[in-house]
Design an enzyme around this catalytic site. Sequence first.
Site, PDB file in Angstrom:
ATOM      1  N   GLU A 125      79.871  26.551 -38.854  1.00 45.48           N
ATOM      2  CA  GLU A 125      81.206  26.390 -39.409  1.00 45.48           C
ATOM      3  C   GLU A 125      82.144  27.100 -38.440  1.00 45.48           C
ATOM      4  O   GLU A 125      81.914  28.272 -38.124  1.00 45.48           O
ATOM      5  CB  GLU A 125      81.178  27.082 -40.774  1.00 45.48           C
ATOM      6  CG  GLU A 125      82.332  26.872 -41.658  1.00 45.48           C
ATOM      7  CD  GLU A 125      82.083  27.518 -43.048  1.00 45.48           C
ATOM      8  OE1 GLU A 125      82.632  27.021 -44.003  1.00 45.48           O
ATOM      9  OE2 GLU A 125      81.368  28.538 -43.160  1.00 45.48           O
ATOM     10  N   SER A 182      80.982  35.969 -42.741  1.00 43.32           N
ATOM     11  CA  SER A 182      80.780  34.945 -43.766  1.00 43.32           C
ATOM     12  C   SER A 182      81.977  34.874 -44.705  1.00 43.32           C
ATOM     13  O   SER A 182      82.016  33.997 -45.551  1.00 43.32           O
ATOM     14  CB  SER A 182      79.496  35.230 -44.538  1.00 43.32           C
ATOM     15  OG  SER A 182      79.419  36.582 -44.895  1.00 43.32           O
ATOM     16  N   ASN A 236      80.681  29.157 -48.100  1.00 40.47           N
ATOM     17  CA  ASN A 236      80.548  30.224 -49.102  1.00 40.47           C
ATOM     18  C   ASN A 236      81.525  30.100 -50.269  1.00 40.47           C
ATOM     19  O   ASN A 236      81.304  30.685 -51.324  1.00 40.47           O
ATOM     20  CB  ASN A 236      80.653  31.592 -48.431  1.00 40.47           C
ATOM     21  CG  ASN A 236      79.382  31.884 -47.660  1.00 40.47           C
ATOM     22  OD1 ASN A 236      78.316  31.392 -48.019  1.00 40.47           O
ATOM     23  ND2 ASN A 236      79.484  32.652 -46.591  1.00 40.47           N
ATOM     24  N   HIS A 277      80.568  30.617 -37.601  1.00 41.19           N
ATOM     25  CA  HIS A 277      79.708  31.040 -38.701  1.00 41.19           C
ATOM     26  C   HIS A 277      78.402  30.251 -38.699  1.00 41.19           C
ATOM     27  O   HIS A 277      78.385  29.059 -39.022  1.00 41.19           O
ATOM     28  CB  HIS A 277      80.468  30.840 -40.029  1.00 41.19           C
ATOM     29  CG  HIS A 277      79.749  31.338 -41.224  1.00 41.19           C
ATOM     30  ND1 HIS A 277      79.916  30.808 -42.474  1.00 41.19           N
ATOM     31  CD2 HIS A 277      78.814  32.329 -41.366  1.00 41.19           C
ATOM     32  CE1 HIS A 277      79.135  31.441 -43.330  1.00 41.19           C
ATOM     33  NE2 HIS A 277      78.460  32.356 -42.685  1.00 41.19           N
TER      34      HIS A 277
HETATM   35  N1  CAA Z   1      63.461  31.988 -38.290  1.00 40.33           N
HETATM   36  C1  CAA Z   1      63.119  30.933 -37.541  1.00 40.33           C
HETATM   37  N2  CAA Z   1      62.463  29.854 -38.007  1.00 40.33           N
HETATM   38  C2  CAA Z   1      62.123  29.863 -39.301  1.00 40.33           C
HETATM   39  C3  CAA Z   1      62.422  30.943 -40.162  1.00 40.33           C
HETATM   40  C4  CAA Z   1      63.119  32.039 -39.600  1.00 40.33           C
HETATM   41  N3  CAA Z   1      63.481  33.097 -40.334  1.00 40.33           N
HETATM   42  N4  CAA Z   1      61.958  30.645 -41.396  1.00 40.33           N
HETATM   43  C5  CAA Z   1      61.378  29.434 -41.312  1.00 40.33           C
HETATM   44  N5  CAA Z   1      61.494  28.957 -40.054  1.00 40.33           N
HETATM   45  C6  CAA Z   1      61.007  27.674 -39.555  1.00 40.33           C
HETATM   46  C7  CAA Z   1      59.493  27.614 -39.522  1.00 40.33           C
HETATM   47  O1  CAA Z   1      58.991  28.106 -38.290  1.00 40.33           O
HETATM   48  C8  CAA Z   1      59.226  26.137 -39.686  1.00 40.33           C
HETATM   49  O2  CAA Z   1      59.404  25.455 -38.442  1.00 40.33           O
HETATM   50  P1  CAA Z   1      58.477  24.191 -38.038  1.00 40.33           P
HETATM   51  O3  CAA Z   1      58.566  23.215 -39.175  1.00 40.33           O
HETATM   52  O4  CAA Z   1      59.081  23.689 -36.786  1.00 40.33           O
HETATM   53  O5  CAA Z   1      57.123  24.765 -37.866  1.00 40.33           O
HETATM   54  C9  CAA Z   1      60.357  25.656 -40.630  1.00 40.33           C
HETATM   55  O6  CAA Z   1      61.395  26.640 -40.496  1.00 40.33           O
HETATM   56  C10 CAA Z   1      59.919  25.569 -42.070  1.00 40.33           C
HETATM   57  O7  CAA Z   1      59.391  26.830 -42.429  1.00 40.33           O
HETATM   58  P2  CAA Z   1      58.304  27.067 -43.560  1.00 40.33           P
HETATM   59  O8  CAA Z   1      57.421  25.870 -43.666  1.00 40.33           O
HETATM   60  O9  CAA Z   1      57.674  28.395 -43.343  1.00 40.33           O
HETATM   61  O10 CAA Z   1      59.140  27.290 -44.876  1.00 40.33           O
HETATM   62  P3  CAA Z   1      59.980  26.302 -45.747  1.00 40.33           P
HETATM   63  O11 CAA Z   1      59.656  24.871 -45.533  1.00 40.33           O
HETATM   64  O12 CAA Z   1      59.839  26.885 -47.084  1.00 40.33           O
HETATM   65  O13 CAA Z   1      61.478  26.525 -45.197  1.00 40.33           O
HETATM   66  C11 CAA Z   1      63.556  27.578 -45.073  1.00 40.33           C
HETATM   67  C12 CAA Z   1      62.050  27.777 -45.102  1.00 40.33           C
HETATM   68  C13 CAA Z   1      63.969  26.804 -43.818  1.00 40.33           C
HETATM   69  C14 CAA Z   1      64.185  28.964 -45.028  1.00 40.33           C
HETATM   70  C15 CAA Z   1      63.987  26.767 -46.360  1.00 40.33           C
HETATM   71  O14 CAA Z   1      63.489  27.387 -47.510  1.00 40.33           O
HETATM   72  C16 CAA Z   1      65.476  26.608 -46.505  1.00 40.33           C
HETATM   73  O15 CAA Z   1      66.087  25.749 -45.891  1.00 40.33           O
HETATM   74  N6  CAA Z   1      66.101  27.448 -47.371  1.00 40.33           N
HETATM   75  C17 CAA Z   1      67.530  27.433 -47.593  1.00 40.33           C
HETATM   76  C18 CAA Z   1      68.212  28.199 -46.492  1.00 40.33           C
HETATM   77  C19 CAA Z   1      69.698  28.212 -46.654  1.00 40.33           C
HETATM   78  O16 CAA Z   1      70.286  27.657 -47.574  1.00 40.33           O
HETATM   79  N7  CAA Z   1      70.362  28.894 -45.716  1.00 40.33           N
HETATM   80  C20 CAA Z   1      71.785  29.055 -45.735  1.00 40.33           C
HETATM   81  C21 CAA Z   1      72.093  30.345 -46.394  1.00 40.33           C
HETATM   82  S1  CAA Z   1      73.818  30.578 -46.479  1.00 40.33           S
HETATM   83  C22 CAA Z   1      74.207  31.321 -45.055  1.00 40.33           C
HETATM   84  O17 CAA Z   1      73.420  31.599 -44.205  1.00 40.33           O
HETATM   85  C23 CAA Z   1      75.647  31.579 -44.907  1.00 40.33           C
HETATM   86  C24 CAA Z   1      76.167  32.853 -45.424  1.00 40.33           C
HETATM   87  O18 CAA Z   1      77.176  33.286 -44.912  1.00 40.33           O
HETATM   88  C25 CAA Z   1      75.625  33.545 -46.601  1.00 40.33           C
END
Ligand code: CAA
Length: 283
Positions: free
Chosen positions: A153, A120, A191, A141
């Site tokens: 990315e 990252s 990031n 990424h």
């Molecule tokens: N693995 C697989 N699928 C997942 C999951 C996981 N850990 N968590 C949630 N899901 C899926 C669920 O199965 C569900 O799928 P369906 O709609 O097809 O049934 C869908 O995602 C929505 O899940 P939920 O209804 O349980 O939960 P939610 O609507 O609150 O969404 C979330 C959860 C997708 C995590 C949402 O909160 C979100 O988008 N959060 C932001 C995530 C983000 O910004 N990620 C980037 C981080 S930065 C990074 O990764 C880079 C780095 O280098 C730091």
Amino acid sequence: MSDVKLIGVIGAGQMGRGIAQVAAMSGFEVVLFDVNKDGLDFGFNFIQKQLDKGVSKDKWEQTFVDATMSSISTSTSMDALKECDLVVEAATENKKIKFEIFKQLDNIVKEGAILASNTSSISITEIAEVTNRPEAVVGMHFMNPVPVMKLVETITGLETSTATIERTEAVAEKMGKTVVRADDVPGFAVNRILVPMINEAFYALYEGVSDARGIDNAMKLGCNQPMGPLELADFIGLDTCLAIMNVLYEGLGDTKYRPCPLLKKYVAAGRYGVKVKKGVYEY
Ligand code: CAA
């Protein structure tokens, strides 16, 4: 069209198992490697559970799950990666560990294969330099959770060849992802922007602008973010957020990137976030 058929994934943690799952679901053969047998078994079973959930939600058929699982093999020996066309490293975000892995991969994996890192923030140019094939080293990424997030990315190191980046992007697209290509600068694109925002949320908490729930609700309800920045920090891992801030601070040399003392304090206390059930919040 991608000529890559067999993909190796290093690390069965949160990111690695997600990458292995998406690769297998997209028709690639996958070798999932981890030095830790328990972690490897946990990662493999986690993928099985994720796919089973999809059956109960009518997203796909049991036959698809069976075919996907049978295309994933696991190993605790890096030799199992030697025939891979592409290896994606998703080990701990630690320079020393990554350099050691890439040195070993360079000796083991067949000529012509791509060596990608899911780092990252660590420089792809520096990772490439420890190998004898810097032209075949690239950043790939993925975002967390990998099966849900649409972005990959891709990062070009100084020596990354056009063929390498194009083959990597073809794989990401076959996985159903949209690619954004970024230069090898600290934090790349995501990031560079995301983690300073999270760091600023810690400063807001530190200075008493609002409490944690207040700060998260402000950004969730006021800016339509799916998670508030502090909740997202717990989800990413506070240790990872701090490591990225340190890379930005050291790499760009600007005090605007200095890590918030409160973030440092949480990490010092071992409050790494969701993975240890304790971060800004308790789980
Ligand atoms: N693995 C697989 N699928 C997942 C999951 C996981 N850990 N968590 C949630 N899901 C899926 C669920 O199965 C569900 O799928 P369906 O709609 O097809 O049934 C869908 O995602 C929505 O899940 P939920 O209804 O349980 O939960 P939610 O609507 O609150 O969404 C979330 C959860 C997708 C995590 C949402 O909160 C979100 O988008 N959060 C932001 C995530 C983000 O910004 N990620 C980037 C981080 S930065 C990074 O990764 C880079 C780095 O280098 C730091």
